[in-house]
Design a protein around this motif. Structure first.
Motif, PDB file in Angstrom:
ATOM      1  N   ALA A 200     -95.616  -8.411 101.523  1.00 34.91           N
ATOM      2  CA  ALA A 200     -95.086  -9.761 101.371  1.00 34.91           C
ATOM      3  C   ALA A 200     -96.120 -10.804 101.798  1.00 34.91           C
ATOM      4  O   ALA A 200     -96.833 -10.624 102.802  1.00 34.91           O
ATOM      5  CB  ALA A 200     -93.803  -9.922 102.178  1.00 34.91           C
ATOM      6  N   THR A 201     -96.202 -11.905 101.050  1.00 38.82           N
ATOM      7  CA  THR A 201     -97.198 -12.948 101.311  1.00 38.82           C
ATOM      8  C   THR A 201     -96.627 -14.027 102.222  1.00 38.82           C
ATOM      9  O   THR A 201     -95.564 -14.596 101.944  1.00 38.82           O
ATOM     10  CB  THR A 201     -97.665 -13.586  99.984  1.00 38.82           C
ATOM     11  OG1 THR A 201     -98.247 -12.571  99.159  1.00 38.82           O
ATOM     12  CG2 THR A 201     -98.696 -14.672 100.245  1.00 38.82           C
ATOM     13  N   TRP A 202     -97.357 -14.332 103.301  1.00 36.79           N
ATOM     14  CA  TRP A 202     -96.983 -15.397 104.222  1.00 36.79           C
ATOM     15  C   TRP A 202     -97.532 -16.717 103.695  1.00 36.79           C
ATOM     16  O   TRP A 202     -98.696 -16.804 103.295  1.00 36.79           O
ATOM     17  CB  TRP A 202     -97.527 -15.128 105.614  1.00 36.79           C
ATOM     18  CG  TRP A 202     -97.145 -13.780 106.180  1.00 36.79           C
ATOM     19  CD1 TRP A 202     -96.301 -12.852 105.627  1.00 36.79           C
ATOM     20  CD2 TRP A 202     -97.610 -13.205 107.409  1.00 36.79           C
ATOM     21  NE1 TRP A 202     -96.203 -11.744 106.430  1.00 36.79           N
ATOM     22  CE2 TRP A 202     -96.999 -11.926 107.537  1.00 36.79           C
ATOM     23  CE3 TRP A 202     -98.464 -13.637 108.410  1.00 36.79           C
ATOM     24  CZ2 TRP A 202     -97.229 -11.100 108.624  1.00 36.79           C
ATOM     25  CZ3 TRP A 202     -98.706 -12.813 109.503  1.00 36.79           C
ATOM     26  CH2 TRP A 202     -98.086 -11.559 109.607  1.00 36.79           C
ATOM     27  N   ASN A 203     -96.715 -17.757 103.708  1.00 36.75           N
ATOM     28  CA  ASN A 203     -97.098 -19.060 103.156  1.00 36.75           C
ATOM     29  C   ASN A 203     -97.064 -20.132 104.242  1.00 36.75           C
ATOM     30  O   ASN A 203     -96.030 -20.309 104.907  1.00 36.75           O
ATOM     31  CB  ASN A 203     -96.141 -19.461 102.032  1.00 36.75           C
ATOM     32  CG  ASN A 203     -96.335 -18.647 100.770  1.00 36.75           C
ATOM     33  OD1 ASN A 203     -96.972 -19.079  99.828  1.00 36.75           O
ATOM     34  ND2 ASN A 203     -95.761 -17.444 100.762  1.00 36.75           N
ATOM     35  N   VAL A 215     -91.109 -10.355 105.142  1.00 35.18           N
ATOM     36  CA  VAL A 215     -91.519  -8.975 105.403  1.00 35.18           C
ATOM     37  C   VAL A 215     -90.911  -8.098 104.314  1.00 35.18           C
ATOM     38  O   VAL A 215     -89.716  -8.217 104.009  1.00 35.18           O
ATOM     39  CB  VAL A 215     -91.069  -8.501 106.794  1.00 35.18           C
ATOM     40  CG1 VAL A 215     -91.354  -7.012 106.971  1.00 35.18           C
ATOM     41  CG2 VAL A 215     -91.775  -9.303 107.882  1.00 35.18           C
ATOM     42  N   GLY A 216     -91.728  -7.227 103.720  1.00 39.43           N
ATOM     43  CA  GLY A 216     -91.264  -6.385 102.635  1.00 39.43           C
ATOM     44  C   GLY A 216     -91.213  -4.918 103.007  1.00 39.43           C
ATOM     45  O   GLY A 216     -91.931  -4.460 103.910  1.00 39.43           O
ATOM     46  N   ALA A 217     -90.373  -4.163 102.321  1.00 39.53           N
ATOM     47  CA  ALA A 217     -90.283  -2.712 102.479  1.00 39.53           C
ATOM     48  C   ALA A 217     -89.890  -2.131 101.129  1.00 39.53           C
ATOM     49  O   ALA A 217     -88.765  -2.342 100.665  1.00 39.53           O
ATOM     50  CB  ALA A 217     -89.276  -2.324 103.553  1.00 39.53           C
ATOM     51  N   GLY A 218     -90.834  -1.427 100.473  1.00 39.03           N
ATOM     52  CA  GLY A 218     -90.571  -0.926  99.137  1.00 39.03           C
ATOM     53  C   GLY A 218     -91.146   0.447  98.908  1.00 39.03           C
ATOM     54  O   GLY A 218     -91.652   1.108  99.820  1.00 39.03           O
ATOM     55  N   VAL A 219     -91.070   0.881  97.653  1.00 40.69           N
ATOM     56  CA  VAL A 219     -91.531   2.205  97.273  1.00 40.69           C
ATOM     57  C   VAL A 219     -92.240   2.102  95.934  1.00 40.69           C
ATOM     58  O   VAL A 219     -91.933   1.234  95.112  1.00 40.69           O
ATOM     59  CB  VAL A 219     -90.339   3.196  97.205  1.00 40.69           C
ATOM     60  CG1 VAL A 219     -89.347   2.780  96.128  1.00 40.69           C
ATOM     61  CG2 VAL A 219     -90.818   4.619  96.972  1.00 40.69           C
ATOM     62  N   ALA A 233     -96.273   1.916  89.452  1.00 36.95           N
ATOM     63  CA  ALA A 233     -94.982   1.231  89.356  1.00 36.95           C
ATOM     64  C   ALA A 233     -94.388   1.097  90.753  1.00 36.95           C
ATOM     65  O   ALA A 233     -94.442   2.044  91.555  1.00 36.95           O
ATOM     66  CB  ALA A 233     -94.024   2.009  88.452  1.00 36.95           C
ATOM     67  N   PHE A 234     -93.811  -0.075  91.056  1.00 39.47           N
ATOM     68  CA  PHE A 234     -93.279  -0.283  92.401  1.00 39.47           C
ATOM     69  C   PHE A 234     -92.160  -1.311  92.398  1.00 39.47           C
ATOM     70  O   PHE A 234     -92.013  -2.117  91.471  1.00 39.47           O
ATOM     71  CB  PHE A 234     -94.387  -0.741  93.361  1.00 39.47           C
ATOM     72  CG  PHE A 234     -94.949  -2.098  93.039  1.00 39.47           C
ATOM     73  CD1 PHE A 234     -94.374  -3.252  93.548  1.00 39.47           C
ATOM     74  CD2 PHE A 234     -96.051  -2.231  92.219  1.00 39.47           C
ATOM     75  CE1 PHE A 234     -94.879  -4.506  93.252  1.00 39.47           C
ATOM     76  CE2 PHE A 234     -96.571  -3.475  91.911  1.00 39.47           C
ATOM     77  CZ  PHE A 234     -95.980  -4.615  92.431  1.00 39.47           C
ATOM     78  N   ILE A 235     -91.371  -1.293  93.465  1.00 41.02           N
ATOM     79  CA  ILE A 235     -90.365  -2.318  93.734  1.00 41.02           C
ATOM     80  C   ILE A 235     -90.317  -2.518  95.243  1.00 41.02           C
ATOM     81  O   ILE A 235     -90.380  -1.546  96.008  1.00 41.02           O
ATOM     82  CB  ILE A 235     -88.985  -1.933  93.155  1.00 41.02           C
ATOM     83  CG1 ILE A 235     -87.994  -3.079  93.350  1.00 41.02           C
ATOM     84  CG2 ILE A 235     -88.455  -0.635  93.782  1.00 41.02           C
ATOM     85  CD1 ILE A 235     -86.704  -2.904  92.572  1.00 41.02           C
ATOM     86  N   GLU A 236     -90.234  -3.791  95.657  1.00 38.18           N
ATOM     87  CA  GLU A 236     -90.323  -4.103  97.087  1.00 38.18           C
ATOM     88  C   GLU A 236     -89.439  -5.311  97.426  1.00 38.18           C
ATOM     89  O   GLU A 236     -89.834  -6.455  97.198  1.00 38.18           O
ATOM     90  CB  GLU A 236     -91.772  -4.395  97.481  1.00 38.18           C
ATOM     91  CG  GLU A 236     -91.960  -4.729  98.963  1.00 38.18           C
ATOM     92  CD  GLU A 236     -93.390  -5.101  99.290  1.00 38.18           C
ATOM     93  OE1 GLU A 236     -93.584  -5.886 100.234  1.00 38.18           O
ATOM     94  OE2 GLU A 236     -94.321  -4.605  98.607  1.00 38.18           O
ATOM     95  N   ALA A 255     -91.533  -6.724  92.106  1.00 40.72           N
ATOM     96  CA  ALA A 255     -91.646  -5.483  91.338  1.00 40.72           C
ATOM     97  C   ALA A 255     -92.791  -5.619  90.351  1.00 40.72           C
ATOM     98  O   ALA A 255     -93.191  -6.733  89.980  1.00 40.72           O
ATOM     99  CB  ALA A 255     -90.342  -5.164  90.609  1.00 40.72           C
ATOM    100  N   GLY A 256     -93.319  -4.465  89.908  1.00 43.16           N
ATOM    101  CA  GLY A 256     -94.410  -4.578  88.959  1.00 43.16           C
ATOM    102  C   GLY A 256     -94.887  -3.264  88.390  1.00 43.16           C
ATOM    103  O   GLY A 256     -94.519  -2.173  88.856  1.00 43.16           O
ATOM    104  N   LEU A 257     -95.719  -3.411  87.362  1.00 41.22           N
ATOM    105  CA  LEU A 257     -96.455  -2.314  86.748  1.00 41.22           C
ATOM    106  C   LEU A 257     -97.931  -2.714  86.735  1.00 41.22           C
ATOM    107  O   LEU A 257     -98.287  -3.744  86.155  1.00 41.22           O
ATOM    108  CB  LEU A 257     -95.983  -2.048  85.315  1.00 41.22           C
ATOM    109  CG  LEU A 257     -94.660  -1.325  85.112  1.00 41.22           C
ATOM    110  CD1 LEU A 257     -94.322  -1.293  83.620  1.00 41.22           C
ATOM    111  CD2 LEU A 257     -94.730   0.089  85.681  1.00 41.22           C
TER     112      LEU A 257
END
Length: 265
Positions: A200-203, A215-219, A233-236, A255-257
């Motif tokens: 996750a990006t802090w601004n 704060v992110g938590a993904g797979v 491939a992911f989602i967070e 999310a992204g590819l």
């Protein structure tokens, strides 16, 4: 007896080869997630924001990012040319939405010699006001600098991306831009190309003071495709744990590819 010996030798050879195979798979996952991997890269990424903090009308927003990375050796130095073009849907207060292009961000990263296994890169940033609506961009030309550090680990990868940008020209009646962002990167590798991630990006808006830290938590999962192409491939999901000022995402889904292509293919 000879058959037993041959079987024992085969088992020993297989046992010895397994750590090398596991390490190769581990390195492939790190390479797919490393923002400094010198491969032609196309990222199709999306931020969906279903809720904002202290925003009237409980609006939603979405930002699709078309991002690319092109390795280069101009001036005899290894570089990574990175562009990001958003296609966004943003609330248009009080009750409607607007969709269109956002501002184009260009970064030229000069990759420095490694310090052990750690890689550093730094370079200039230019933001071009290409937004098709004032709700989708700043209306300002911006310049700044970016720095990246990546440290592969036995269990995954640590890294960080720091960007500072400030406006120097543009629409006079639009607010000046003075922005600092930091993206910490933590990946934990699992088996079969799977991994856990947090990015996750802090601004920090140094102009208005409105800032937030999510704060992110993904797979994610890394796939090896034909002709040496890698797909990631992911989602967070990301949740804002600190904010100063209204309008920050309460939470968002990233999310992204990502596709990496070998040079010369």
């Amino acid at each position: 007896m000879r058959g037993h010996i041959r079987h024992t030798v085969a088992v020993l050879l297989l046992t010895a080869a397994l750590p090398a195979v596991a390490q190769e798979a581990h390195n492939a996952v790190n390479e797919a997630n490393n923002p400094l991997t010198p491969k032609i890269t196309i990222n199709l990424q999306d931020y969906y924001i279903p809720s904002f903090i202290d925003a009237p009308g409980d609006p939603e927003a979405n930002q699709f990012l078309l991002r690319g990375l092109i390795p280069s050796d101009m001036f005899g130095l290894p570089q990574l040319l990175r562009f990001t073009l958003p296609i966004a849907t943003s609330p248009d207060i009080p009750s409607s939405y607007v969709t269109g292009l956002g501002d184009l961000t260009l970064i030229d990263l000069f990759v420095l010699p490694k310090a052990g296994s750690v890689t550093f890169a730094a370079g200039p940033v230019l933001v071009v006001p290409t937004a098709t609506d004032e709700q989708l961009g700043s209306g300002k030309w911006q310049a700044g600098a970016a720095g990246v550090v990546v440290a592969p680990q036995k269990w995954g990868m640590l890294g960080g991306l720091l960007i500072y940008q400030a406006s120097f020209a543009g629409v006079d009646d639009r607010e000046d831009v003075n922005l600092l962002t930091f993206q910490p990167i933590v990946n934990i590798n699992l088996n079969d190309g799977w991994y856990l991630r947090s990015s996750a990006t802090w601004n920090f808006n140094l102009e208005s003071g409105d800032s937030y830290i999510p704060v992110g938590a993904g797979v994610g999962k890394v796939f090896q495709l034909d002709r040496g192409v890698t797909m990631n491939a992911f989602i967070e999901p990301q949740y804002t744990v600190w904010h100063d000022g209204p309008g920050a995402p309460r939470w968002q889904i990233f999310a992204g590819l990502n596709f990496q292509f070998p040079i010369g293919r």
